[in-house]
Design an enzyme around this catalytic site. Structure first.
Site, short mmCIF file in Angstrom:
data_model
loop_
_atom_site.label_atom_id
_atom_site.label_comp_id
_atom_site.label_asym_id
_atom_site.label_seq_id
_atom_site.Cartn_x
_atom_site.Cartn_y
_atom_site.Cartn_z
N CYS A 74 72.65 -31.31 -33.22
CA CYS A 74 71.49 -30.74 -32.55
C CYS A 74 70.38 -30.56 -33.59
O CYS A 74 70.58 -29.83 -34.58
CB CYS A 74 71.91 -29.38 -31.96
SG CYS A 74 70.58 -28.44 -31.20
N CYS A 184 65.69 -35.27 -30.87
CA CYS A 184 66.59 -34.39 -30.10
C CYS A 184 67.74 -35.26 -29.65
O CYS A 184 67.52 -36.38 -29.16
CB CYS A 184 65.84 -33.80 -28.90
SG CYS A 184 66.90 -32.93 -27.73
N1 DGL Z 1 70.18 -31.61 -28.47
C1 DGL Z 1 69.33 -30.55 -28.95
C2 DGL Z 1 68.48 -31.07 -30.12
O1 DGL Z 1 68.84 -32.06 -30.72
C3 DGL Z 1 68.57 -29.99 -27.79
C4 DGL Z 1 67.95 -28.70 -28.09
C5 DGL Z 1 67.77 -27.82 -26.90
O2 DGL Z 1 68.78 -27.36 -26.36
O3 DGL Z 1 66.61 -27.54 -26.58
O4 DGL Z 1 67.49 -30.50 -30.51
#
Ligand code: DGL
Length: 263
Positions: A74, A184
């Site tokens: 993440c 993301c």
């Molecule tokens: N997959 C997360 C990232 O890479 C998402 C973040 C979120 O939950 O807003 O930032």
């Protein structure tokens, strides 16, 4: 630490499965546990303190399961919490950050786009990397507000998603970007739709493969690679209705199952 112990992977939700896919392709002999904290998604709209608190909770859970290395799959959690995690725990951590450097090095139009969460774009780690590599480059940053929530609700193929993507990507096209950085881990699942909007002349970059290669190098460095060749175990765990995680993994779930836990 034992080599057959699993690699732990966590994300705010289902997006980090894009990283899990790269991990099992580069490291087919590793066992994994994937934790989706979907109850608290999206992290990108939360305060740094909350993101740190969730990241610690996720890490503690994976360590209780005996993980030998943790991948923070993440960007938002990495850019806000990885230093704290590294200082607090002894296992190695691998993080993921928007791939600004390769985009900045390869751009010919001197203009690049970055789509990421508010939490990532406002972090000091992101600003530091961006300042280091993008002098003299036009960087168009857009917060992908609303995108993660749609993905977590199973609405990848929806009109709402197309509208949001057009809203964020069209201003980048007007600035003549030739590279688009997906900052993301949820966003790689949108690549077919993004291509319909930006066309084939813009290079889309995400960091998934780089994370898998870095994991390989760190396992090698600490002599933690699983060198047994028995059947591998992959566990997927979520703290909400497991159907969304099941859907995103439908192509690989013949062999693996998804468990829901109170978390
Ligand atoms: N997959 C997360 C990232 O890479 C998402 C973040 C979120 O939950 O807003 O930032």
């Amino acid at each position: 630490m034992n080599n057959i112990q699993p690699i732990g992977i966590f994300d705010s939700g289902i997006g980090g499965t894009s990283i899990w896919r790269e991990i099992v392709s580069v490291l087919p002999y590793e066992n994994t546990i994937y934790l989706a904290d979907s109850k608290n998604a999206p992290y990108g709209e939360k305060s740094p303190d909350s993101i740190i608190e969730y990241s610690i909770k996720n890490t503690e859970y994976l360590l209780q399961q005996g993980c030998k290395l943790i991948i923070v799959a993440c960007n938002t959690a990495t850019t806000n919490a990885i230093e704290i995690l590294r200082n607090k725990y002894e296992v190695p951590f691998i993080g993921i950050e928007p791939a600004i450097k390769p985009a900045a090095l390869k751009t010919l139009t001197q203009s690049i786009g970055i789509l990421a969460t508010k939490g990532t774009l406002s972090s000091s780690l992101f600003s530091k990397t961006s300042d280091e590599f993008t002098t003299d480059i036009n960087v168009i940053e857009k917060e992908g507000k609303g995108i993660v929530a749609l993905i977590e609700n199973g609405m990848i193929q929806s009109e709402e998603m197309t509208e949001l993507l057009c809203k964020y990507l069209n201003p980048m096209l007007q600035e003549n970007i030739d590279h688009l950085v997906l900052g993301c881990t949820h966003y790689p699942y949108l690549i077919p739709q993004i291509k319909k909007i930006v066309g084939n002349n813009i290079t889309i970059i995400d960091s998934g493969l780089a994370v898998a290669k870095q994991t390989d190098a760190i396992l090698e460095k600490y002599k933690l690679k699983n060198d047994t060749f028995q059947n591998k175990s992959h566990q997927f765990i979520t703290n909400v209705n497991p159907n969304v995680l099941k859907n995103i993994l439908s192509d690989v779930l013949i062999k693996h199952s998804v468990a829901e836990i109170a978390f």
